[in-house]
Design a protein around this motif. Structure first.
Motif, mmCIF file in Angstrom:
data_model
loop_
_atom_site.group_PDB
_atom_site.id
_atom_site.type_symbol
_atom_site.label_atom_id
_atom_site.label_comp_id
_atom_site.label_asym_id
_atom_site.label_seq_id
_atom_site.Cartn_x
_atom_site.Cartn_y
_atom_site.Cartn_z
ATOM 1 N N SER A 162 0.843 -1.547 -0.031
ATOM 2 C CA SER A 162 0.072 0.063 0.257
ATOM 3 C C SER A 162 0.927 1.494 0.014
ATOM 4 O O SER A 162 1.255 0.992 0.677
ATOM 5 N N TYR A 163 -0.071 1.821 -0.457
ATOM 6 C CA TYR A 163 0.524 3.619 -0.476
ATOM 7 C C TYR A 163 0.175 5.095 -0.822
ATOM 8 O O TYR A 163 -1.237 4.369 -0.837
ATOM 9 N N ARG A 164 0.544 5.961 -0.244
ATOM 10 C CA ARG A 164 -0.456 6.583 -0.250
ATOM 11 C C ARG A 164 -0.056 7.684 -1.375
ATOM 12 O O ARG A 164 0.813 8.391 -2.000
ATOM 13 N N GLU A 165 -0.850 8.456 -2.334
ATOM 14 C CA GLU A 165 -0.526 9.188 -3.469
ATOM 15 C C GLU A 165 -1.993 10.452 -3.276
ATOM 16 O O GLU A 165 -3.174 9.762 -3.830
ATOM 17 N N ASP A 166 -1.893 11.932 -3.739
ATOM 18 C CA ASP A 166 -2.330 13.109 -3.424
ATOM 19 C C ASP A 166 -3.498 12.493 -2.792
ATOM 20 O O ASP A 166 -4.769 12.509 -2.997
ATOM 21 N N GLY A 167 -2.785 12.103 -1.271
ATOM 22 C CA GLY A 167 -3.381 11.864 -0.314
ATOM 23 C C GLY A 167 -4.642 10.520 -0.525
ATOM 24 O O GLY A 167 -5.451 10.294 0.467
ATOM 25 N N GLN A 168 -4.641 9.729 -1.069
ATOM 26 C CA GLN A 168 -5.671 8.665 -1.501
ATOM 27 C C GLN A 168 -4.827 7.105 -1.373
ATOM 28 O O GLN A 168 -3.455 7.107 -1.576
ATOM 29 N N VAL A 169 -4.760 6.384 -0.284
ATOM 30 C CA VAL A 169 -4.448 4.974 -0.125
ATOM 31 C C VAL A 169 -4.591 4.249 -1.509
ATOM 32 O O VAL A 169 -6.059 4.287 -2.097
ATOM 33 N N LYS A 170 -3.466 4.009 -2.069
ATOM 34 C CA LYS A 170 -3.286 3.080 -2.875
ATOM 35 C C LYS A 170 -2.597 1.560 -3.228
ATOM 36 O O LYS A 170 -2.041 1.825 -1.948
#
Length: 322
Positions: free
Chosen positions: A20-28
């Motif tokens: 899991s990682y966070r991009e632009d405030g979203q968890v992807k």
């Protein structure tokens, strides 16, 4: 990272290693590897590792191990560790040697599980050992003959060990506690074994007498063995000599019971040794005489349970009644 199973329509689910990682405030999430070809046990082991739990093959944790043998260790570690901390091994020998470790093992055994030398040896055997004592001291397999030989090795060191203990636990003007006991023999080869007052209730058995000198806390400092028919008071003179000549103490208070420090021993052994004082108890006839002579008054105990008196029959001595 984590392992997940993804449904794959009518086919076998896909097993993926993802993170899991966070991009632009979203968890992807993204896939790192496809583990579908792995055996299920291997997948579950990896999943357990990623969860920071114990990996276990084939189900529960109990099923992952076969317990063949367990040996208690905690009490061994505590006792042996304390013996080293107290410097017991260093008193016996500053060099590592098997004889020293065997004696340390016997000392530890007296604390852990007091028993005969034969039973102690069985407890050190790899086939019958009941703790990790033999392994910790690297003496596994020692038999009873080795234990007795180690005690023979220790005998010439007795004086140096006692001198070191006296230097550590006795000092000028301190108290020294002294008493004797005895033990009986089944055989008839000991040159010191004689018939005497048997404390074990074994009538007709030969015995030896031994005297133990301790510091004021009861820590053993020196021991001496006497013939089995030696009376308790007759052992006092050798203790006074030991304290004065070997331990180099000029001032000491010897504490012994009324059967040990008799009036004859006080007169002949203690009063003739300047600097040696004593604490003991009076025998019943002497106490009755004090009461008869009205030197012990009930009013002495109106406020306290101890009182100090003097008596003509004990010049220069302090008598404490209670």
């Amino acid at each position: 990272m984590y392992v997940t199973d993804i449904p794959n329509r009518g086919s076998r689910p896909a097993t993926l290693l993802r993170e899991s990682y966070r991009e632009d405030g979203q968890v992807k999430s993204r896939t790192i590897a496809n583990l579908s070809s792995w055996p299920r046990a291997k997948v579950e082991a990896l999943r357990a590792v990623l969860r920071d739990t114990q990996p276990c093959v084939g189900g529960s944790l109990e099923d992952a191990f076969e317990i063949v043998r367990t040996r208690p260790h905690g009490h061994v570690a505590a006792v042996v560790g304390k013996l080293w901390q107290l410097g017991v091994a260093g008193l016996l020998s500053r060099k590592d040697c098997r004889e020293r470790e065997l004696n340390v093992a016997m000392i530890a055994s007296r604390i852990l599980a007091p028993r005969s030398k034969l039973a102690t040896a069985r407890g050190l055997s790899p086939e019958t050992e009941q703790s990790t004592l033999g392994e910790v001291l690297d003496i596994e397999g020692a038999d009873e003959d080795e234990l007795y030989e180690a005690m023979d090795w220790l005998l010439p060191l007795q004086q140096s060990v006692e001198d070191a203990l006296a230097a550590k636990h006795l000092s000028e003007g301190t108290l020294a506690l002294y008493d004797v006991s005895s033990t009986y023999f089944e055989g008839r080869k000991c040159p010191l074994a004689k018939l005497g007052h048997n404390r074990d209730g074994k009538k007709g058995k030969l015995q030896i007498v031994f005297g133990l000198l301790c510091n004021k806390e009861g820590c053993p400092v020196a021991i001496e063995v006497f013939e089995g028919n030696t009376g308790d008071p007759k052992t006092v003179a050798s203790q006074v000599k030991k304290v004065r000549e070997r331990f180099k103490l000029e001032r000491l208070v010897m504490v012994g019971d009324r059967g040990m420090l008799t009036s004859a021993r006080i007169r002949d052994d203690l009063k003739t040794a300047p600097g040696i004082e004593w604490i003991t108890a009076l025998r019943a006839p002497a106490i009755k005489k004090l009461v008869k002579d009205r030197l012990v008054q009930p009013s002495l105990f109106d406020e306290k349970d101890l009182a100090e008196i003097s008596a003509p029959g004990f010049p220069g001595e302090r008598l404490v009644v209670c």
